[in-house]
Design a protein around this motif. Structure first.
Motif, PDB file in Angstrom:
ATOM      1  N   LYS A  45      -2.098  -6.403  32.698  1.00  0.00           N
ATOM      2  CA  LYS A  45      -2.294  -7.138  31.441  1.00  0.00           C
ATOM      3  C   LYS A  45      -3.653  -6.840  30.818  1.00  0.00           C
ATOM      4  CE  LYS A  45       0.847 -11.021  32.287  1.00  0.00           C
ATOM      5  NZ  LYS A  45       0.969 -12.496  32.505  1.00  0.00           N
ATOM      6  N   ASN A  49      -4.342  -5.058  27.279  1.00  0.00           N
ATOM      7  CA  ASN A  49      -5.177  -5.716  26.266  1.00  0.00           C
ATOM      8  C   ASN A  49      -6.279  -4.789  25.768  1.00  0.00           C
ATOM      9  OD1 ASN A  49      -3.705  -8.067  26.473  1.00  0.00           O
ATOM     10  ND2 ASN A  49      -5.150  -9.091  27.836  1.00  0.00           N
ATOM     11  N   SER A  85      -1.170 -13.911  28.317  1.00  0.00           N
ATOM     12  CA  SER A  85      -1.403 -12.467  28.174  1.00  0.00           C
ATOM     13  C   SER A  85      -2.855 -12.095  28.432  1.00  0.00           C
ATOM     14  CB  SER A  85      -1.017 -12.006  26.766  1.00  0.00           C
ATOM     15  OG  SER A  85      -1.971 -12.460  25.817  1.00  0.00           O
ATOM     16  N   MET A  87      -5.003 -12.472  26.060  1.00  0.00           N
ATOM     17  CA  MET A  87      -5.510 -12.435  24.679  1.00  0.00           C
ATOM     18  C   MET A  87      -4.474 -13.053  23.747  1.00  0.00           C
ATOM     19  SD  MET A  87      -7.769  -8.947  24.009  1.00  0.00           S
ATOM     20  CE  MET A  87      -6.313  -8.059  23.470  1.00  0.00           C
TER      21      MET A  87
END
Length: 306
Positions: A45, A49, A85, A87
Motif C-alpha cells: 500500500k 501510494n 489505504s 492516503m
C-alpha cells in the motif's frame, strides 16, 4: 548552487505526502531515489501510494520496495490515523509502475550511495528497518553518507507507546542499529512534530494555492494526526524543514539510546540531556521549533508544488 543529493525512505502516509511534495519541488534538494518500508500501512500500500504521488506530480524518481515488516517484531499499522489505504481522502489516477525498480530498497540504496560523486543524505520518515539493514549488510556505504536526517523519536512522551514515537517504536531494534552506527544523525521527533501544526485557516490557504494544495486539503479531511481545529501535526515535514531551514530549530547534541528490552518502554528514545549514561553524544536532537516560522515556511514550500 548545487543541489543536495538525498534518498527518502518513506511509508506514505498523509504527512509523508506533504513532506515528499516539499522535497520534490525544492530548489535545494535532488531526490536521487525513494524507498518504501512497511509502517503506516502495508508495504504494497505505501509503495502504491508513493507511485501515485509521483505520477500526480509528474516526477520520474526511481522507487524501490523495502522491508515487509520490522526486524524482529510483529506490529500493527497506523491505518486508524491515515485511513485504510494510507492516503484516504483523494482520488488519485493510476500509478506509473514503470518507476518501480526490480531491486530491493537496500540494494538500490547501496548502489546509488556508492555510485554518487557527492555524499548522500538519508532522509528516513518512516520506520528505520531499511536503513538498519543497509548499514548492517553494507557498512562500506557509511563513507559516502553525509548524514541521516530522520523523523522519529521523542525526548519525552510518545504517540505509539507511553514513551515511544511511532517510527522508532514500530521497529526499535532497527532504530538502535541506526542510532549506534556512528553516522552523523539529526532527530526531528515528537518534540517538534507536536508544534509543527496546520490549522483550519492554514489548510484553506494551502488549498487555494494550486492543485497540490487541493489534493493535500482533501487528504487532511481524513488525517487523524490531530484535527484542523487543534492543529494537524506535520511530523514528516519536520525532517525536510531541518534540511531547508534549520534556523527554525533549537537543537542539542547529546547521547540518545533506544530502549529495546523494556516490556513497557520498548522504542523509547532516551535523550540524555544531563549525562546520566556517561556516553559520547551521537545525535543532534531537535528540541523546539519556531511555530510561526514553520507555518510560513510550509505554506511557501507547498506553493512551489504544481
Amino acid at each position: 548552487m548545487s543541489k543536495r543529493p538525498i534518498i527518502i525512505d518513506t511509508d506514505p502516509g498523509i504527512d509523508d505526502a506533504v513532506a515528499i511534495g516539499i522535497a520534490l519541488f525544492s530548489e535545494e534538494l535532488d531526490v536521487k531515489l525513494m524507498t518504501t518500508v512497511a509502517g503506516n500501512v502495508s508495504l504494497d500500500k505505501v509503495t502504491n501510494n508513493l507511485l501515485k504521488l509521483l505520477t500526480f506530480w509528474g516526477k520520474k524518481v526511481p522507487v524501490a520496495k523495502g522491508a515487509l515488516r520490522p526486524l524482529m517484531r510483529v506490529k500493527e499499522n497506523a491505518s486508524n490515523v491515515h485511513g485504510e489505504s494510507g492516503m484516504d481522502g483523494y482520488e488519485f489516477g493510476a500509478p506509473d509502475t514503470s518507476l518501480l525498480l526490480k531491486e530491493h530498497a537496500v540494494l538500490a540504496m547501496r548502489r546509488v550511495i556508492m555510485e554518487s560523486k557527492e555524499k548522500i543524505t538519508l532522509v528516513p520518515i518512516g520506520p528505520l528497518t531499511n536503513i538498519a539493514l543497509l548499514l548492517s549488510m553494507y557498512p562500506e556505504v557509511k563513507e559516502n553518507i553525509e548524514e541521516v536526517v530522520l523523523m522519529g523519536g521523542s525526548a519525552g512522551r510518545g504517540n505509539y507507546g507511553v514513551m515511544s514515537e511511532f517510527n522508532v517504536g514500530f521497529d526499535p531494534e532497527a532504530a538502535r542499529i541506526v542510532f549506534e552506527s556512528g553516522l552523523k544523525i539529526v532527530m526531528a521527533g515528537l518534540d517538534v512534530g507536536w508544534k509543527a501544526l496546520v490549522y483550519h485557516e492554514d489548510s484553506l490557504k494551502i488549498k487555494a494555492q494550486n492543485r497540490t494544495g487541493e489534493m493535500i486539503y482533501a487528504l487532511f479531511q481524513k488525517y487523524r494526526g490531530g484535527s484542523l481545529k487543534t492543529g494537524l501535526k506535520m511530523y514528516d515535514s519536520c525532517a525536510m524543514a531541518y534540511l531547508l531551514k534549520k534556523e527554525m530549530y533549537e537543537t542539542v547534541f547529546t547521547h540518545v539510546s533506544v530502549e529495546t528490552d523494556g516490556t513497557a518502554t520498548a522504542g523509547a528514545t532516551l535523550v540524555d540531556l544531563k549525562g546520566y549514561l556517561k556516553k559520547e553524544p551521537n545525535v543532534t536532537v531537535c528540541m523546539d521549533i519556531n511555530q510561526e516560522m514553520f507555518s510560513e515556511w510550509l505554506l511557501n514550500a507547498l506553493k512551489k508544488c504544481n
